[in-house]
Write a protein that holds these residues in place. Structure first.
Motif, PDB file in Angstrom:
ATOM      1  N   LEU A 119       0.811  -1.206   0.000  1.00 54.51           N
ATOM      2  CA  LEU A 119       0.000   0.000   0.000  1.00 54.51           C
ATOM      3  C   LEU A 119       0.851   1.265   0.000  1.00 54.51           C
ATOM      4  O   LEU A 119       0.487   2.271  -0.616  1.00 54.51           O
ATOM      5  CB  LEU A 119      -0.945   0.012   1.204  1.00 54.51           C
ATOM      6  N   ARG A 122       1.868   2.128  -3.426  1.00 59.46           N
ATOM      7  CA  ARG A 122       0.737   2.581  -4.244  1.00 59.46           C
ATOM      8  C   ARG A 122       0.385   4.041  -3.977  1.00 59.46           C
ATOM      9  O   ARG A 122       0.185   4.823  -4.909  1.00 59.46           O
ATOM     10  CB  ARG A 122      -0.484   1.698  -3.987  1.00 59.46           C
ATOM     11  N   VAL A 123       0.330   4.422  -2.681  1.00 58.05           N
ATOM     12  CA  VAL A 123      -0.029   5.815  -2.392  1.00 58.05           C
ATOM     13  C   VAL A 123       1.113   6.763  -2.728  1.00 58.05           C
ATOM     14  O   VAL A 123       0.891   7.888  -3.201  1.00 58.05           O
ATOM     15  CB  VAL A 123      -0.489   5.987  -0.925  1.00 58.05           C
ATOM     16  N   THR A 125       3.206   6.360  -5.157  1.00 56.08           N
ATOM     17  CA  THR A 125       3.202   6.488  -6.615  1.00 56.08           C
ATOM     18  C   THR A 125       2.280   7.622  -7.058  1.00 56.08           C
ATOM     19  O   THR A 125       2.606   8.384  -7.983  1.00 56.08           O
ATOM     20  CB  THR A 125       2.772   5.157  -7.263  1.00 56.08           C
ATOM     21  N   GLU A 126       1.136   7.749  -6.403  1.00 55.63           N
ATOM     22  CA  GLU A 126       0.196   8.818  -6.743  1.00 55.63           C
ATOM     23  C   GLU A 126       0.788  10.196  -6.442  1.00 55.63           C
ATOM     24  O   GLU A 126       0.625  11.143  -7.214  1.00 55.63           O
ATOM     25  CB  GLU A 126      -1.122   8.640  -5.982  1.00 55.63           C
ATOM     26  N   ALA A 134      -2.211  11.102  -0.921  1.00 56.69           N
ATOM     27  CA  ALA A 134      -3.000   9.931  -1.294  1.00 56.69           C
ATOM     28  C   ALA A 134      -3.134   9.027  -0.080  1.00 56.69           C
ATOM     29  O   ALA A 134      -2.247   9.001   0.783  1.00 56.69           O
ATOM     30  CB  ALA A 134      -2.346   9.173  -2.451  1.00 56.69           C
ATOM     31  N   PRO A 136      -5.180   5.056   1.307  1.00 60.78           N
ATOM     32  CA  PRO A 136      -6.009   3.905   0.957  1.00 60.78           C
ATOM     33  C   PRO A 136      -7.441   4.124   1.443  1.00 60.78           C
ATOM     34  O   PRO A 136      -7.672   4.807   2.443  1.00 60.78           O
ATOM     35  CB  PRO A 136      -5.358   2.736   1.712  1.00 60.78           C
ATOM     36  N   ILE A 176      -5.810  11.872  -3.722  1.00 62.92           N
ATOM     37  CA  ILE A 176      -6.209  10.617  -4.365  1.00 62.92           C
ATOM     38  C   ILE A 176      -6.591   9.567  -3.317  1.00 62.92           C
ATOM     39  O   ILE A 176      -5.857   9.331  -2.356  1.00 62.92           O
ATOM     40  CB  ILE A 176      -5.062  10.058  -5.233  1.00 62.92           C
ATOM     41  N   ARG A 177      -7.732   8.949  -3.523  1.00 66.71           N
ATOM     42  CA  ARG A 177      -8.144   7.801  -2.715  1.00 66.71           C
ATOM     43  C   ARG A 177      -7.790   6.533  -3.494  1.00 66.71           C
ATOM     44  O   ARG A 177      -8.209   6.373  -4.640  1.00 66.71           O
ATOM     45  CB  ARG A 177      -9.637   7.849  -2.425  1.00 66.71           C
ATOM     46  N   VAL A 178      -7.030   5.653  -2.879  1.00 70.11           N
ATOM     47  CA  VAL A 178      -6.581   4.423  -3.530  1.00 70.11           C
ATOM     48  C   VAL A 178      -7.426   3.261  -3.006  1.00 70.11           C
ATOM     49  O   VAL A 178      -7.290   2.863  -1.841  1.00 70.11           O
ATOM     50  CB  VAL A 178      -5.086   4.165  -3.250  1.00 70.11           C
ATOM     51  N   THR A 180      -8.751  -0.253  -1.886  1.00 70.48           N
ATOM     52  CA  THR A 180      -8.083  -1.487  -1.464  1.00 70.48           C
ATOM     53  C   THR A 180      -9.087  -2.379  -0.748  1.00 70.48           C
ATOM     54  O   THR A 180     -10.048  -1.893  -0.134  1.00 70.48           O
ATOM     55  CB  THR A 180      -6.902  -1.189  -0.522  1.00 70.48           C
TER      56      THR A 180
END
Length: 200
Positions: A119, A122-123, A125-126, A134, A136, A176-178, A180
């Protein structure tokens, strides 16, 4: 999603609180054969960040000893003298320890032992891609770790008491909301009942 370029990306693990609702010593409580704090730090180190900083406060010597098994040179421990002022104190202190060329940071909480290590990447990266922050989102709820652009650091400095980064994100556009399915992203441990519920 793997972080394409981790240059200037770091992680902070907030591990300064006394755990009063737990009855004290929360981060040192045994969980799956390790002290609770071990798992959050392990998740942070499993990401591609350049460094991981654990911010200690209450029972700092004991928490440092609990993290001694890690041999990863990316891990550093810092002690926040004003940790009793609340979460914001340890968060801002941790940010001040980061290198001047920091682009983004992932914020981990020390009492979330079931985080998916992927996670953080991923955040981050945003944020590396241009978002100010960002985080999750699982089952419609905001989770951790939260990734912040260094551009938000001055706003974080204005926080007081037990406010965390989310207090700043509420007023930001482009966050950004990722999505999951990882329940560990929203499962923290506040009480001994929580510890038993999340245990093996």
């Amino acid at each position: 999603m793997s972080l394409p370029d981790a240059t200037g990306c770091h992680a902070i693990v907030l591990a300064a609180g006394a755990g009063s609702r737990f009855g004290g010593g929360k981060l040192l409580a045994p969980f799956r054969g390790r002290p609770l704090i071990y798992w959050s730090v392990a998740a942070a180190l499993s990401s591609r960040v350049t460094s991981v900083t654990a911010v200690l406060g209450a029972r700092a010597d004991d928490v440092a000893a609990a993290l001694a098994p890690f041999a990863d040179r990316r891990l550093s421990l810092v002690r926040c003298r004003h940790w009793e002022e609340g979460l914001s104190a340890s968060l801002t202190y941790g940010l001040r320890t980061l290198p001047l060329d920091t682009r983004a940071v992932a914020i981990f909480l020390g009492d979330m032992p079931d985080l998916d290590p992927g996670l953080a990447d991923r955040v981050l990266t945003e944020v590396v891609g241009g978002a100010p922050a960002a985080y999750p989102e699982c089952r419609g709820l905001p989770g951790h770790p939260v990734a912040l652009s260094s551009e938000l650091f001055p706003l974080i400095e204005s926080l007081k008491g037990d406010q965390g980064a989310r207090a700043v994100l509420a007023g930001q556009s482009g966050v950004i909301r990722v999505p999951t399915d990882d329940p560990g992203s929203i499962a923290d441990i506040d009480t001994r009942h929580d510890l038993k519920r999340l245990g093996p």
